[in-house]
Motif scaffolding. Structure first.
Motif, mmCIF file in Angstrom:
data_model
loop_
_atom_site.group_PDB
_atom_site.id
_atom_site.type_symbol
_atom_site.label_atom_id
_atom_site.label_comp_id
_atom_site.label_asym_id
_atom_site.label_seq_id
_atom_site.Cartn_x
_atom_site.Cartn_y
_atom_site.Cartn_z
ATOM 1 N N GLY A 147 3.081 6.116 -5.790
ATOM 2 C CA GLY A 147 2.383 5.645 -6.975
ATOM 3 C C GLY A 147 3.063 4.512 -7.722
ATOM 4 N N GLU A 202 -6.794 -3.625 -1.695
ATOM 5 C CA GLU A 202 -7.879 -3.174 -2.560
ATOM 6 C C GLU A 202 -7.817 -3.775 -3.954
ATOM 7 O OE1 GLU A 202 -7.912 1.097 -2.487
ATOM 8 O OE2 GLU A 202 -8.795 1.164 -0.476
ATOM 9 N N LYS A 203 -6.620 -3.935 -4.512
ATOM 10 C CA LYS A 203 -6.529 -4.449 -5.879
ATOM 11 C C LYS A 203 -6.545 -5.970 -5.938
ATOM 12 C CE LYS A 203 -4.179 -4.110 -10.273
ATOM 13 N NZ LYS A 203 -3.238 -3.350 -11.125
ATOM 14 N N PHE A 210 3.391 1.238 -7.722
ATOM 15 C CA PHE A 210 2.859 -0.020 -7.196
ATOM 16 C C PHE A 210 3.269 -1.180 -8.105
ATOM 17 C CE2 PHE A 210 -0.511 2.993 -5.567
ATOM 18 C CZ PHE A 210 -0.007 3.015 -4.276
ATOM 19 N N LYS A 238 1.093 3.731 0.765
ATOM 20 C CA LYS A 238 -0.174 3.041 0.508
ATOM 21 C C LYS A 238 0.006 1.703 -0.216
ATOM 22 C CE LYS A 238 -2.633 7.483 0.227
ATOM 23 N NZ LYS A 238 -3.010 7.500 1.649
ATOM 24 N N PHE A 239 1.184 1.116 -0.113
ATOM 25 C CA PHE A 239 1.428 -0.165 -0.778
ATOM 26 C C PHE A 239 0.545 -1.266 -0.203
ATOM 27 C CE2 PHE A 239 3.620 -4.152 -1.614
ATOM 28 C CZ PHE A 239 3.994 -4.012 -2.944
ATOM 29 N N ASP A 243 1.716 3.217 6.587
ATOM 30 C CA ASP A 243 1.478 3.014 5.154
ATOM 31 C C ASP A 243 1.080 4.318 4.458
ATOM 32 O OD1 ASP A 243 1.480 1.019 3.071
ATOM 33 O OD2 ASP A 243 -0.707 1.114 3.036
ATOM 34 N N LYS A 276 -2.308 -0.910 1.341
ATOM 35 C CA LYS A 276 -3.680 -0.623 0.916
ATOM 36 C C LYS A 276 -3.896 -1.110 -0.514
ATOM 37 C CE LYS A 276 -7.013 3.172 0.534
ATOM 38 N NZ LYS A 276 -7.214 4.652 0.674
ATOM 39 N N HIS A 277 -2.892 -0.945 -1.352
ATOM 40 C CA HIS A 277 -2.950 -1.416 -2.729
ATOM 41 C C HIS A 277 -3.120 -2.935 -2.789
ATOM 42 C CE1 HIS A 277 -1.960 -1.599 -7.024
ATOM 43 N NE2 HIS A 277 -1.055 -2.521 -6.746
#
Length: 229
Positions: free
Chosen positions: A107, A139-140, A109, A132-133, A155, A135-136
């Protein structure tokens, strides 16, 4: 067109990758360098381990624990060329960038200049950060992953050591590649590299992504023609 002075150019002395680690009080950087040593990859790249903390006795299994430098007189922020947002002198001598971000817990990020540098320099990269970095980033910020090159299944891995192992396994795939092979890879993803850099520049100047103190980029993409949407 205006000269683009921030982009990777292959030479006969190009290395496979770069991996910069300054503050090694953080466990993920020690683990990363140790894993690179496990597979004898340090010799194929430009790897630093600048400040091993004597109060933290990290149990290296494969690396000696000694300092690794690319510039003998490097001291972070000691002078203008050594401030964090600037590119190290050797940065453009290695193609892939293995980024050790500032955070690595779930979390966290927090995107810094470490991730911004390969985006600005037209270099493909992988990040050792929190789960999930990547993916972050996708997506962001709308950044595109280099799925042609890398398996991003690591990831989602919650275990830090296994996540780092996944990053290094991706690097191992290219350990026997010649400069000519890497040039072909670069040509195949060059449009994507440019799209990601355009996104980076747009975000940088909107103040959403990168600290304003990041070294200004002298970029004119008309040197390459239009960037595909």
């Amino acid at each position: 067109c205006q000269q683009d002075n921030v982009s990777f150019q292959f030479t006969e002395n190009s290395k496979l990758f770069t991996c910069y680690n300054n503050n090694t009080i953080k466990a993920h950087r020690n683990i990363l360098v140790d894993t690179l040593a496990k597979y004898d990859l340090i010799k194929l790249g430009i790897v630093t381990l600048v400040n091993p903390n004597p109060d933290i006795k990290y149990p290296f299994k494969y690396h000696t624990g000694e300092r690794l430098l690319d510039e003998a007189n490097f001291v972070l922020n000691a002078k203008q060329e050594f401030i964090a947002p600037n590119y190290p002198r050797s940065y453009f001598n290695g193609y892939l960038d293995i980024v050790s971000e500032s955070t690595f817990e779930e979390g966290e990020f927090f995107v810094t200049e470490k991730t911004a540098k390969p985006l600005g320099a037209l270099k493909p990269f992988l990040v050792v950060g929190p789960p999930k970095f990547h993916k972050h980033l996708q997506e962001k910020y709308g950044l595109e992953l280099y799925t042609e090159l890398f398996d991003y299944s690591f990831d989602d891995e919650p275990d830090l050591e296994k996540r780092i192992e996944g990053v290094v396994q991706n690097l191992l795939k290219y350990k026997d590649y010649s400069i000519s092979d890497l040039e072909k890879i670069n040509a195949s993803i060059f449009t994507k590299l440019r799209r990601n850099r355009k996104k980076f520049v747009d975000l940088k100047y909107s103040g959403q992504f990168i600290p304003e103190r990041l070294m200004p980029l002298n970029i004119d993409d008309s040197c390459y023609g239009a960037v595909d949407a």
